[in-house]
Structure formats: C-alpha cells, structure tokens
Write an enzyme that holds these catalytic residues in place. Sequence first.
Site, PDB file in Angstrom:
ATOM      1  N   CYS A   3      55.082  59.503  14.332  1.00  0.00           N
ATOM      2  CA  CYS A   3      54.191  58.989  15.369  1.00  0.00           C
ATOM      3  C   CYS A   3      54.157  59.997  16.511  1.00  0.00           C
ATOM      4  CB  CYS A   3      54.750  57.650  15.868  1.00  0.00           C
ATOM      5  SG  CYS A   3      53.895  57.004  17.309  1.00  0.00           S
ATOM      6  N   CYS A  38      47.501  62.343  15.980  1.00  0.00           N
ATOM      7  CA  CYS A  38      47.946  60.960  15.765  1.00  0.00           C
ATOM      8  C   CYS A  38      48.015  60.803  14.257  1.00  0.00           C
ATOM      9  CB  CYS A  38      46.941  59.975  16.359  1.00  0.00           C
ATOM     10  SG  CYS A  38      47.216  58.256  15.863  1.00  0.00           S
TER      11      CYS A  38
HETATM   12  N1  DGL Z   1      50.181  56.788  14.731  1.00  0.00           N
HETATM   13  C1  DGL Z   1      50.728  56.906  16.026  1.00  0.00           C
HETATM   14  C2  DGL Z   1      50.569  58.271  16.611  1.00  0.00           C
HETATM   15  O1  DGL Z   1      50.701  59.234  15.877  1.00  0.00           O
HETATM   16  C3  DGL Z   1      50.515  55.731  16.971  1.00  0.00           C
HETATM   17  C4  DGL Z   1      49.121  55.319  17.198  1.00  0.00           C
HETATM   18  C5  DGL Z   1      49.018  54.024  18.007  1.00  0.00           C
HETATM   19  O2  DGL Z   1      49.648  53.046  17.612  1.00  0.00           O
HETATM   20  O3  DGL Z   1      48.337  54.046  19.044  1.00  0.00           O
HETATM   21  O4  DGL Z   1      50.382  58.468  17.786  1.00  0.00           O
END
Ligand code: DGL
Length: 273
Positions: free
Chosen positions: A80, A194
């Site tokens: 993440c 993301c």
């Molecule tokens: N998939 C995550 C990232 O890489 C989190 C996205 C989210 O929940 O806003 O930032």
Amino acid sequence: MINSFKKEIIEPVGLLDSGVGGLSVLAQLYKLMPYKNYIFFGDTKNLPYGTKTPEEIYQFTKEILDFFITKNVKNVVIACNTTSAVAYDKLKNNFEGRLNIYPLIQHAAKYALENLKNNDTIAILATKATVNSKKYTHEIQKLNPSINVVEIDCSGFVEIVENRLYNKKESLELIKSKLDIAEKAGAKEIILGCTHYPYLVDIFKKFYDVKYFNPAICISHIVKNEIKTPDYKDSKIDFYVSANPLEFKLSAKTFFDIKDEVKTIDFSKIYCA
Ligand code: DGL
C-alpha cells in the site's frame, strides 16, 4: 519415549493493504516466489485509506501488524503506497527487532528514474494522502533534483476498483480527467502510485499511452533477494479481510481467483468484546 517428531513452524510473508489493491503486489511476489507461504490482509472495513489521516492509517496498520505477529510473520511487505507514505516510519520504529518491513515508495523511486533524463517530467497517480505527503517527490528529487514531479490526486479510483465500476461513464470521465493532467504536463513516464491502479492500467493506456511503472515489480525483486523465509512444498496463501469477504473475492478476480474461504477479522470487535 521421547517423541522426536519435529513440527514444522510455518513462517508466512505478510502483506497488507486497504483492499484488493495489495493483491497486485502479492501477484508479483508469487510469480517470483511461488513456494513461500503468504498471509494477506485487506482492511476493507476501513478503506479507502487515501482519505484518512496519517494517525488513523497508522492505527489501522499497527493492528494488522500485531495480528501478523500472532501468525509467526517475520517479514511484511506494505502493499500500500498510502501506508508507505504516511505511516511507514512510525511502524518501522514500533516493530523494530520484531518485523522486517518493506515499504513500496522508498524502493520504487530509484528504479522509476532509470529511463529518465535530466529535466524530464514524471507523473505520479496516487491517493490524496500519498499526494499530500509529497513522499514520491521527496524520494525522487533526493536522487535527481532536476526531474519534474507532478503528483496527481486520483481520489475515486480505489472505489472504481473495489466496486468493479470499470465500464461506467463517470469512471471513464474521471480517469480521463486525471490522465489529461499528466499529458498536459508532458509526463514521459507515470508511476502507478497506488496498488489499486494496476487494475486500471489498460484503461489508462487508452487515454495516455506512455510507460507505466509499477512499484510492485521492483519491491518483489528486492524482497526475493533479502528474505530468508523457507520454501514450503505445500505453500499456501491465507486471505483475511476486516469486512465483506465475498465482495473482496469478486473484486480480486483480476489478480487472484480465490477458491478458499476469505476469513474476516474485525479488530474493533475483538478488542471490544
Ligand atoms: N492501495 C492503497 C495504496 O496503494 C490504498 C488505497 C486506498 O485505500 O485509498 O495507496
């Protein structure tokens, strides 16, 4: 009689994200290391992380790491970007000596620059929290201050992925509006900042066809070289979420066709009970 049978202690590699995004990282790791055991936690009750404060994100992810420790996890990949941007330093301090934690952004920046020249522009598509942290800009300009970095807040993309709204007119308009910003800035390369965005990359390319850099690919190589977790003949992946396991399975399909049960753990209920 002394029982000489020695039970194998399973040591899974832990991955965490707010939802299915992290599976785009797990897919890369699994490709390189199919004989590891993995435990994946999607914090679906609290998603999206991108609209939360750094303190909230720290609290959510700290609970997940505490849970991983109960499962004998020693190595964790933060699948993440948002957590890597706003909570990694604090998590690293808190779990020092107990967990090796691999963040995404800090490793990605170096590799993302490989094909760029001085004064080129790179765009980062990311969540609001990641963009506000300016972590990508900081890490990139530490390596090459001449690179122009354009960070684009793509709020709404995570919901498109989690709710499988890929073909909706509103989704496509939103995506186009963000890629227009990258195109106007003359970005030579775009970082998928993301882990939910690899689900959308084919759509991105229709609107702006440049090189898309996926940080998950380089973190997987780094993790492969560094971790000493044993290989297991009958390796497996355990999937956990904090809410809506069936929705998670459906949205996961691009990267994993999950046949087994996705277990649900809601930390607030455990601790309140
Ligand atoms: N998939 C995550 C990232 O890489 C989190 C996205 C989210 O929940 O806003 O930032």
